[in-house]
Design an enzyme around this catalytic site. Structure first.
Site, PDB file in Angstrom:
ATOM      1  N   GLU A 299       0.800  -1.224   0.000  1.00 33.30           N
ATOM      2  CA  GLU A 299       0.000   0.000   0.000  1.00 33.30           C
ATOM      3  C   GLU A 299       0.838   1.283   0.000  1.00 33.30           C
ATOM      4  OE1 GLU A 299      -0.905  -2.650   1.810  1.00 33.30           O
ATOM      5  OE2 GLU A 299      -2.929  -3.111   1.089  1.00 33.30           O
TER       6      GLU A 299
ATOM      7  N   HIS B 122     -11.494  -3.866   9.641  1.00 33.37           N
ATOM      8  CA  HIS B 122     -12.020  -3.612   8.294  1.00 33.37           C
ATOM      9  C   HIS B 122     -13.291  -2.774   8.302  1.00 33.37           C
ATOM     10  CE1 HIS B 122      -9.212  -6.729   7.074  1.00 33.37           C
ATOM     11  NE2 HIS B 122      -9.463  -6.451   5.825  1.00 33.37           N
TER      12      HIS B 122
END
Lengths: 325, 328
Positions: free
Chosen positions: B60, B129
């Site tokens: 990322e 999440h």
């Protein structure tokens, strides 16, 4: 039998290498003086000792190639063509500086010279170099992106991510590690499980080599060869330049973690003295010529300091400028 | 106009901009062959090819940094982070690089890039999440932050983001992907930044939301209308720039304000907006500004207790009643 310098390069090129290295050394030593006077503040990381890397590598690249560096970036910018007076003014925090006084020592930038910046988060330049290489490849610009970094940054995640990515996407990046053996005070073998740094690229299928970073000719030859390989194959390559900084990590570091005998050994391999000896031995220059070059460099640096001193501070309104386009 | 989902509106914006400008490229984890974890990038690889639509490794920080470099080189990358939660792995490139290179290099470069990030809670995905990190991005100067609530805005704001020369964090709510709405077909339909939308006009209370919170606010207003309570609903659309002018004009009219934020309350954007309301129209306020916020806890999995942590319709309705009953 080693080749003579004349067989490798023209006299003009050789003298230019010498002049660039001396200019960088004089510039850095002047920075130290200006720091002690309080004219330069903040962090200041000097390049003295490592000049052969910046000079040799830059000469081995084409002007259209991108260069990125870490925070020890004065020499990289100057050798690429940035005016020393603008660099000095930046260090003084003046409006006439290379980045209007907003960047400082660690954040030099000159896009018209394809010098794409000094970055001060260790390893922060790896992904950006990868992206520049991708962008220039998409735009079919035939550029190589040369990414300079220190030995310490090879332990950051970005190093591994970017090496993997650049080989996976086959991007024209030339990674140049300036291994000066210390990440601040931590020696390479205390930070890297594999102290032979160039061997760490095999996991990413990127070819690599180790080069004497105290020898400007060796750096030039290796970079020229590597850059053309990268350009032709559109694939990354890795050079480990073995070098040494004569000063501490920054101005606040007295470098007590190194013995004076170690420093002496490396100073005996000073890249400037090394080249001057060969220039004299092979009759390419006289001592008088070399002295003239040194005088010229010193005068240029003195002029840079004068320019920085006399330059105006940024206007207060500048604080709100350049945040958004 | 045609009716489409929030997901398809984003997809259409990407396709239109990639057709219009060959320098627009997109990449991310599983965006090409797999067509996106949320199928937002469906059909892009087949239309635009593997040079402009690429899968990349799970890296990322480098996903963001590659966009910074590519943007500096002159292309217009639209990178996808599979979810906003993974942006935390990329905060160095977002905060230290993307948001700063223009400023620290004295305005000599620009970074025309977009990072798309699906996020928000409510799908029982657990603590790692389900986050709403919009306040993190608002806090750091040097980037713009868009958070569409409707399919039309999803299209128009993404197109504006791609054409803008600044780095843009583009937040998408996972629970809105299947929501439907009328979307203009005009390929030049753009929604400007810094212009909040008055979704519904009203007289008694101003409800300020963004993303899914604006949709909840609108639902609450419709319910309250049946009880004879008139709410004005404002969808901020972009958090940076923040359109306080529209918010303050509304609060001057209604005298009461509620900010609905999905993020945690502590140091959340609702506190910032509330303080700006106090600064801007203290003398016209009839009651203290209310905040309906995410609870200051890591998100639990069980649906029974997950919903306690995210602003709900009933909580907003009750909050409006409380606000109107404030003794003043």
């Amino acid at each position: 039998m080693a080749e003579t310098l004349r067989e490798l390069l023209s006299e003009d090129e050789l003298l230019r290498f010498y002049e660039q290295m001396v200019l960088c050394r004089e510039f850095e030593e002047s920075c130290a003086e200006q720091y002690s006077k309080g004219h330069i503040t903040g962090f200041l990381h000097l390049y003295s000792g490592q000049e052969a890397v910046a000079v040799g590598c830059t000469a081995g690249l084409q002007q259209k190639d991108y260069i990125l560096s870490a925070y020890r970036d004065h020499a990289q910018a100057i050798v690429r063509g940035a005016e020393p007076k603008k660099v000095m003014a930046e260090l003084f925090g003046k409006a006439t500086g290379l980045c209007k006084g907003k960047g400082g020592s660690m954040h030099l930038f000159a896009p018209e010279l394809n010098f794409m910046g000094g970055y001060a988060i260790v390893g922060g330049q790896f992904p950006i170099a990868t992206g520049l290489a991708w962008g220039s490849q998409l735009l079919e610009e035939d550029r190589v992106t040369a990414c300079f970094f220190g030995d310490g940054s090879m332990n950051q995640g970005t190093f591994h991510e970017s090496l993997n990515w650049s080989r996976l996407w086959d991007l024209p990046v030339l990674f140049v590690c300036e291994n000066n053996f210390y990440g601040i005070g931590t020696e390479v073998h205390r930070a890297s499980a594999q102290a032979a740094l160039h061997r760490r690229t095999c996991g990413y299928d990127i070819p690599s080599e180790k080069v004497d970073g105290m020898d400007v000719i060796a750096m030039y030859q290796a970079t020229k060869r590597a850059a053309e390989w990268v350009r032709e194959r559109q694939r990354p390559y890795f050079i480990e330049a073995v070098t040494y900084r004569f000063r501490g990590h920054s101005m606040s570091d007295p470098a007590k973690y190194r013995s004076s005998s170690e420093t002496d050994v490396w100073k005996s391999r000073d890249p400037i003295i090394n080249l001057s000896r060969r220039l004299l031995e092979e009759g390419i220059a006289t001592q008088e010529q070399l002295d003239d070059i040194a005088k010229r460099c010193l005068a240029q640096v003195e002029e840079s300091v004068r320019f920085a001193e006399e330059s105006p501070w940024p206007e207060d309104a500048a604080v709100w400028e350049d945040i958004h386009v | 106009m045609s009716e489409m989902t929030y997901r398809d509106a984003i997809n259409l914006a990407l396709k239109e901009e990639m057709r219009r400008d060959k320098t627009v490229v997109t990449y991310g984890e599983d965006v090409a062959l797999y067509e996106g974890a949320f199928k937002v990038t469906r059909g892009l690889l087949s239309e635009f090819g593997e040079l402009r639509v690429r899968d990349c490794p799970i890296s990322e920080n480098t996903i963001v940094g590659v966009a910074v470099g590519a943007a500096m080189a002159g292309v217009r990358p639209v990178a996808e982070l599979m979810t906003v939660n993974f942006a935390l792995l990329a905060m160095d490139q977002i905060v230290n690089h993307m948001a700063k290179v223009r400023y620290m290099f004295g305005g000599q470069t620009k970074v025309p890039m977009v990072i798309r990030m699906p996020g928000g809670g409510g799908s029982q995905l657990g603590a790692q999440h389900s986050q709403s990190l919009e306040s993190y991005f608002m806090h750091c100067p040097g980037m713009l932050v868009a958070y569409p609530a409707t399919p039309a805005d999803a299209k128009g704001l993404l197109k504006t983001s791609i054409r803008d020369d600044n780095p843009v964090i583009f937040l998408e709510h996972e629970l809105l992907y299947n929501s439907k709405g009328e979307v203009p077909e005009d390929p030049e339909f753009l929604v400007p930044f810094g212009k909040a939308a008055v979704m519904s006009e009203g007289e008694q209370v101003t409800l300020v939301g963004y993303g899914r919170m604006a949709i909840l606010a609108l639902q609450a207003a419709r319910q309250l209308e049946k009880e004879g309570i008139s709410c004005e609903v404002i969808d901020l659309r972009t958090l940076v720039p923040l359109d306080m002018e529209t918010v303050l004009a509304s609060v001057r009219k209604t005298g009461r304000a509620m900010v609905i934020e999905e993020c945690w309350k502590s140091a959340g954007l609702g506190g910032d907006i509330a303080s700006r309301i106090y600064e801007g129209c203290f003398d016209t306020l009839l009651a203290p500004v209310r905040r309906i916020s995410g609870l200051d806890v890591p998100m639990p999995y069980s649906r029974k207790i997950e919903k306690l942590c995210i602003p709900q319709l009933e909580g907003i309705v009750q909050g409006v009643h409380d606000l109107l009953n404030e003794p003043y």
